[in-house]
Write a protein that holds these residues in place. Structure first.
Motif, mmCIF file in Angstrom:
data_model
loop_
_atom_site.group_PDB
_atom_site.id
_atom_site.type_symbol
_atom_site.label_atom_id
_atom_site.label_comp_id
_atom_site.label_asym_id
_atom_site.label_seq_id
_atom_site.Cartn_x
_atom_site.Cartn_y
_atom_site.Cartn_z
ATOM 1 N N UNK A 1 -49.147 -79.996 -18.217
ATOM 2 C CA UNK A 1 -47.774 -79.906 -18.719
ATOM 3 C C UNK A 1 -47.753 -79.892 -20.237
ATOM 4 N N UNK A 2 -48.666 -80.613 -20.862
ATOM 5 C CA UNK A 2 -48.692 -80.727 -22.313
ATOM 6 C C UNK A 2 -49.373 -79.549 -22.990
ATOM 7 N N UNK A 3 -50.445 -79.029 -22.398
ATOM 8 C CA UNK A 3 -51.270 -78.029 -23.097
ATOM 9 C C UNK A 3 -51.316 -76.665 -22.423
ATOM 10 N N UNK A 4 -51.005 -76.606 -21.128
ATOM 11 C CA UNK A 4 -51.048 -75.325 -20.413
ATOM 12 C C UNK A 4 -49.808 -75.221 -19.522
ATOM 13 N N UNK A 5 -48.664 -75.206 -20.174
ATOM 14 C CA UNK A 5 -47.414 -75.297 -19.441
ATOM 15 C C UNK A 5 -47.249 -74.157 -18.432
ATOM 16 N N UNK A 6 -47.796 -72.973 -18.747
ATOM 17 C CA UNK A 6 -47.651 -71.826 -17.847
ATOM 18 C C UNK A 6 -48.432 -72.035 -16.544
ATOM 19 N N UNK A 7 -49.453 -72.903 -16.570
ATOM 20 C CA UNK A 7 -50.259 -73.172 -15.372
ATOM 21 C C UNK A 7 -49.794 -74.414 -14.619
ATOM 22 N N UNK A 8 -48.949 -75.207 -15.250
ATOM 23 C CA UNK A 8 -48.507 -76.464 -14.647
ATOM 24 C C UNK A 8 -47.651 -76.201 -13.413
ATOM 25 N N UNK A 9 -48.050 -76.803 -12.295
ATOM 26 C CA UNK A 9 -47.264 -76.725 -11.066
ATOM 27 C C UNK A 9 -46.543 -78.053 -10.884
ATOM 28 N N UNK A 10 -45.229 -78.064 -10.976
ATOM 29 C CA UNK A 10 -44.492 -79.318 -10.830
ATOM 30 C C UNK A 10 -44.769 -79.961 -9.475
ATOM 31 N N UNK B 1 -45.164 -67.086 -23.810
ATOM 32 C CA UNK B 1 -44.885 -68.520 -23.881
ATOM 33 C C UNK B 1 -44.965 -69.000 -25.329
ATOM 34 N N UNK B 2 -45.956 -68.537 -26.074
ATOM 35 C CA UNK B 2 -46.089 -68.923 -27.479
ATOM 36 C C UNK B 2 -44.881 -68.450 -28.291
ATOM 37 N N UNK B 3 -44.411 -67.255 -28.018
ATOM 38 C CA UNK B 3 -43.227 -66.750 -28.716
ATOM 39 C C UNK B 3 -41.996 -67.583 -28.378
ATOM 40 N N UNK B 4 -41.898 -68.005 -27.113
ATOM 41 C CA UNK B 4 -40.735 -68.782 -26.690
ATOM 42 C C UNK B 4 -40.723 -70.169 -27.322
ATOM 43 N N UNK B 5 -41.896 -70.687 -27.677
ATOM 44 C CA UNK B 5 -41.932 -71.982 -28.356
ATOM 45 C C UNK B 5 -41.262 -71.886 -29.723
ATOM 46 N N UNK B 6 -41.336 -70.722 -30.323
ATOM 47 C CA UNK B 6 -40.704 -70.508 -31.621
ATOM 48 C C UNK B 6 -39.215 -70.219 -31.450
#
Length: 220
Positions: A121-130, A186-191
């Motif tokens: 969740x902290x470092x690879x949010x795109x891979x995180x499965x809730x 995802x990196x663009x969306x952080x901005x």
């Protein structure tokens, strides 16, 4: 032409941590997800954005666009107000990412309750499965739904398409349409996230591929 529309501003967007996110969360995971899906509606600003869409979309689309919307109330309301009186197809393929048991949990409560998923969740949010029933990652579940939606456009009758959807779903759809890595988006969306009620414009070429033609943003 394909027009991706992020739903207009919702109560959840406007309140953030001062609203639905509480520690401890007062709802169970399933109840929180039902609240997000079925109850959360638009703010007054969201209604103004819908009026802007009502003026803007008819100038962009053909006379009889095919309209699709997610199952979430905020997307349904945006579609109904932006293109009043026109039929639309409701599809789960355009739903927001399902956060399962983590829906509306603060990060503090999430990491304390499910420490095993904290690193993703902290470092690879795109891979995180809730955790919990229905939880889906961006890189798998949401992306698979996005690919299925785009595949359906290739076999649909020729018509302009307007799709009302959500921030994370738009990241997945852009990954498919623009043929770009999900991590890059995802990196663009952080901005900067896609603004509420923004319209992303795509044109389908003769070879079936879609090409980005710009983004139109509301002035309210």
């Amino acid at each position: 032409m394909l027009f991706l529309v992020r739903h207009a501003e919702s109560i959840e967007n406007a309140t953030k941590n001062a609203g639905f996110y509480k520690n401890p969360r007062p709802w169970t995971g399933p109840a929180a997800h039902a609240l997000s899906r079925d109850i959360v509606g638009l703010t007054p600003r969201g209604f103004l954005q819908c009026l802007w869409l009502q003026q803007t979309l008819p100038d962009l689309t053909g006379p009889d666009p095919a309209i699709y919307t997610s199952q979430y109330r905020r997307a349904l309301d945006t579609a109904a107000l932006a293109l009043p009186g026109l039929p639309c197809e409701v599809t789960a393929l355009l739903n927001e990412q399902h956060y399962g048991a983590a829906t509306y949990m603060t990060k503090q409560e999430l990491y304390a309750t499910y420490p095993e998923g904290a690193k993703d969740r902290q470092t690879r949010k795109h891979l995180w499965t809730p955790p919990g029933a229905g939880g889906e990652s961006l890189a798998c579940g949401v992306l698979e739904r996005a690919a299925a939606f785009v595949d359906g456009l290739h076999t649909a009758p020729a018509a302009d398409v307007v799709a009302f959807t959500h921030h994370t779903a738009i990241l997945a759809l852009r990954t498919v349409l623009e043929r770009r890595p999900v991590t890059e988006l995802v990196d663009e969306a952080r901005v900067r996230k896609t603004p509420n009620a923004a319209v992303l414009v795509y044109e389908q070429a003769d070879d079936g591929q879609f090409h980005a033609r710009g983004t139109i943003q509301p002035d309210c």
